[in-house]
Scaffold this motif. Structure first.
Motif, short mmCIF file in Angstrom:
data_model
loop_
_atom_site.label_atom_id
_atom_site.label_comp_id
_atom_site.label_asym_id
_atom_site.label_seq_id
_atom_site.Cartn_x
_atom_site.Cartn_y
_atom_site.Cartn_z
N GLY A 241 25.00 17.77 -10.72
CA GLY A 241 23.90 18.71 -10.85
C GLY A 241 22.64 18.16 -10.20
N ARG A 242 21.52 18.78 -10.53
CA ARG A 242 20.25 18.32 -9.98
C ARG A 242 19.19 18.41 -11.07
N ARG A 243 18.16 17.59 -10.93
CA ARG A 243 17.09 17.55 -11.93
C ARG A 243 16.08 18.67 -11.74
N THR A 244 15.89 19.12 -10.53
CA THR A 244 14.77 20.00 -10.21
C THR A 244 15.23 21.42 -9.91
N THR A 245 14.25 22.30 -9.67
CA THR A 245 14.57 23.66 -9.24
C THR A 245 14.81 23.72 -7.75
N ASP A 246 14.53 22.64 -7.03
CA ASP A 246 14.71 22.57 -5.58
C ASP A 246 16.19 22.43 -5.26
N HIS A 247 16.75 23.43 -4.58
CA HIS A 247 18.17 23.40 -4.25
C HIS A 247 18.52 22.27 -3.27
N SER A 248 17.55 21.80 -2.53
CA SER A 248 17.82 20.71 -1.58
C SER A 248 17.43 19.35 -2.15
N ASP A 249 17.40 19.26 -3.47
CA ASP A 249 17.13 17.99 -4.15
C ASP A 249 18.01 16.89 -3.55
N PRO A 250 17.41 15.78 -3.09
CA PRO A 250 18.19 14.73 -2.43
C PRO A 250 19.34 14.18 -3.26
N SER A 251 19.25 14.24 -4.59
CA SER A 251 20.32 13.71 -5.43
C SER A 251 21.64 14.45 -5.21
N THR A 252 21.56 15.68 -4.71
CA THR A 252 22.79 16.42 -4.42
C THR A 252 22.97 16.70 -2.93
N SER A 253 21.89 16.73 -2.17
CA SER A 253 22.03 17.13 -0.77
C SER A 253 22.24 15.95 0.19
N LEU A 254 21.82 14.74 -0.20
CA LEU A 254 21.86 13.62 0.74
C LEU A 254 23.26 13.33 1.26
N LEU A 255 24.24 13.28 0.38
CA LEU A 255 25.60 12.95 0.82
C LEU A 255 26.14 14.00 1.78
N TRP A 256 25.78 15.27 1.56
CA TRP A 256 26.19 16.34 2.48
C TRP A 256 25.44 16.22 3.80
N GLU A 257 24.17 15.86 3.75
CA GLU A 257 23.38 15.70 4.97
C GLU A 257 23.98 14.61 5.85
N LEU A 258 24.36 13.50 5.25
CA LEU A 258 24.93 12.39 6.01
C LEU A 258 26.30 12.75 6.57
N LEU A 259 27.06 13.54 5.83
CA LEU A 259 28.37 13.98 6.35
C LEU A 259 28.18 14.92 7.53
N ALA A 260 27.18 15.80 7.45
CA ALA A 260 26.87 16.68 8.58
C ALA A 260 26.43 15.87 9.80
N GLN A 261 25.64 14.83 9.57
CA GLN A 261 25.23 13.97 10.68
C GLN A 261 26.43 13.25 11.30
N SER A 262 27.38 12.89 10.46
CA SER A 262 28.60 12.24 10.97
C SER A 262 29.39 13.18 11.87
N LEU A 263 29.41 14.45 11.52
CA LEU A 263 30.07 15.45 12.36
C LEU A 263 29.27 15.69 13.64
N GLU A 264 27.95 15.66 13.54
CA GLU A 264 27.12 15.82 14.75
C GLU A 264 27.43 14.73 15.77
N LEU A 265 27.70 13.52 15.30
CA LEU A 265 28.06 12.44 16.21
C LEU A 265 29.36 12.75 16.94
#
Length: 380
Positions: A241-265
């Protein structure tokens, strides 16, 4: 690699059928979920006392001759029967203390049909024998334990009406029944380009689509369980889950962001098409406490006994290189089936080599933390 040799960008653009595709990496190999599920085990440990005490409360209040418990999203690794075993030991010990016969225990293990149930069943005899050995040392007699696999989506009915006393589900309910609709515009073009989940750069429509899908799925889950759990029965749920109302809270989005960057490579090395990346979205949603409370209230079949947030530092050892590789292997064991379906299995090794390095770099800068929400519900 020449771009003309790339697979067609439309080859895997058919809609992802989550129920037939999503599964943890099967078997016992180096990349299997069985060998890479320590993070999930740590999550279970965090809530273990809450899970066990909730199950014992149900037994004490009802004292059934047969006690039925279910694990929804059991997967196939060493964690599969851990919680059930601890519950059985606790209730058996309680029965011995008060000189009453222990109930028969019925353990229902549920996951999607593509789960590696063969590995689960192979380990069941050893599980039952270990409980008998424990019973001998604890002097509460040999428990009768019956284990069954129940393949199917927990967003629909799984068990007969009012037949289950206790349900737990750990690290599963953040998976949606499908990729949300609304992630493509009216002419079929993706609106969340280069991302696979909600990002701070995503259009507002993306977060709305994901939230709507979560609302519908969680309502279906609660309605199905309300028919299956006996009055006074309980559920313990644990999900990312996430602590905040922000859907892009880094606690949940960071791992997906890094996986997307891995695909960009991989795109930059012409191993996959940009169109394939743009069209890939995960069937995942990390709610906050307010969103969970609201859906429980609206559905109306359960009282909310407890809800809280637990945070885990994924830099467990303090060695960024070691922790990054462990986390990369864990994510691979979870994601490989969906990524292979969409991009093709030939890119997986290169993808997770990239991912491991990006995780290490991120962990060297700062700790990566995971947020889990624990919930206890009682059937009215």
């Amino acid at each position: 690699m020449a771009s003309s040799l790339l697979p067609s960008p439309t080859k895997h653009l058919r809609p992802m059928q989550v129920e037939t595709i999503l599964h943890m990496k099967e078997g016992l190999g180096d990349t299997s979920y069985a060998q890479n599920s320590s993070l999930q085990r740590n999550s279970i440990e965090t809530l273990k006392n809450i899970i066990i005490n909730s199950a014992v409360d149900v037994y004490i209040s009802q004292s059934p001759e047969q006690f039925t418990l279910a694990d929804l999203g059991c997967s196939s690794g060493p964690n599969t029967v851990t919680v059930a075993g601890e519950i059985i030991k606790k209730i058996g010990g309680l029965c011995h203390k008060f000189s009453i016969p222990a109930p028969d225990f019925s353990v229902m293990l549920n996951d999607l049909p593509t789960n590696d149930f063969n590995t689960v069943f192979v380990n069941v005899p050893q599980f039952v024998e270990s409980l008998k050995d424990y019973a001998d040392t604890d002097e509460w007699g040999h428990p009768s334990v019956f284990v069954a696999g129940v393949p199917g989506s927990f967003y629909g009915r799984l068990f007969p009406s009012r037949s289950v006393h206790f349900i737990c589900s750990c690290s599963s309910l953040h998976w949606l029944s499908k990729v949300p609709i609304g992630l493509f515009n009216e002419i079929g073009k993706p609106i969340n380009k280069g991302k696979m989940y909600i990002s701070h750069t995503s259009p507002p429509e993306v977060a709305k689509a994901y939230y709507k899908q979560f609302q519908g799925d969680f309502n279906k889950f609660l309605k199905a369980r309300s028919m299956e759990i006996a009055c006074g029965g309980k559920m313990v749920l644990a999900m990312l889950g996430r602590r905040t109302t922000d859907h892009s809270d880094p606690s949940t989005s960071l791992l997906w962001e890094l996986l997307a960057q891995s695909l960009e490579l991989l795109v930059s090395h012409e191993m996959i098409h940009q169109e394939k990346l743009d069209s890939y979205n995960v069937p995942f949603y990390a709610p906050n406490i307010i969103e969970i409370e609201e859906e429980v209230r609206k559905e109306g079949s359960f009282t909310l006994d407890y809800i809280d947030i637990f945070e885990t530092n994924l830099n467990a050892s303090g060695d960024a290189r070691k922790d990054g590789r462990v986390l990369s292997m864990a994510i691979r064991a979870i994601q490989e089936s969906m990524l292979s379906h969409h991009f093709g299995g030939e890119i997986i090794d290169a993808l997770f080599n990239n991912y491991s390095e990006l995780l290490i770099q991120s962990m060297e800068r700062e700790a990566i933390r995971s947020v889990q929400i624990g919930v206890v519900l009682s059937k009215l």
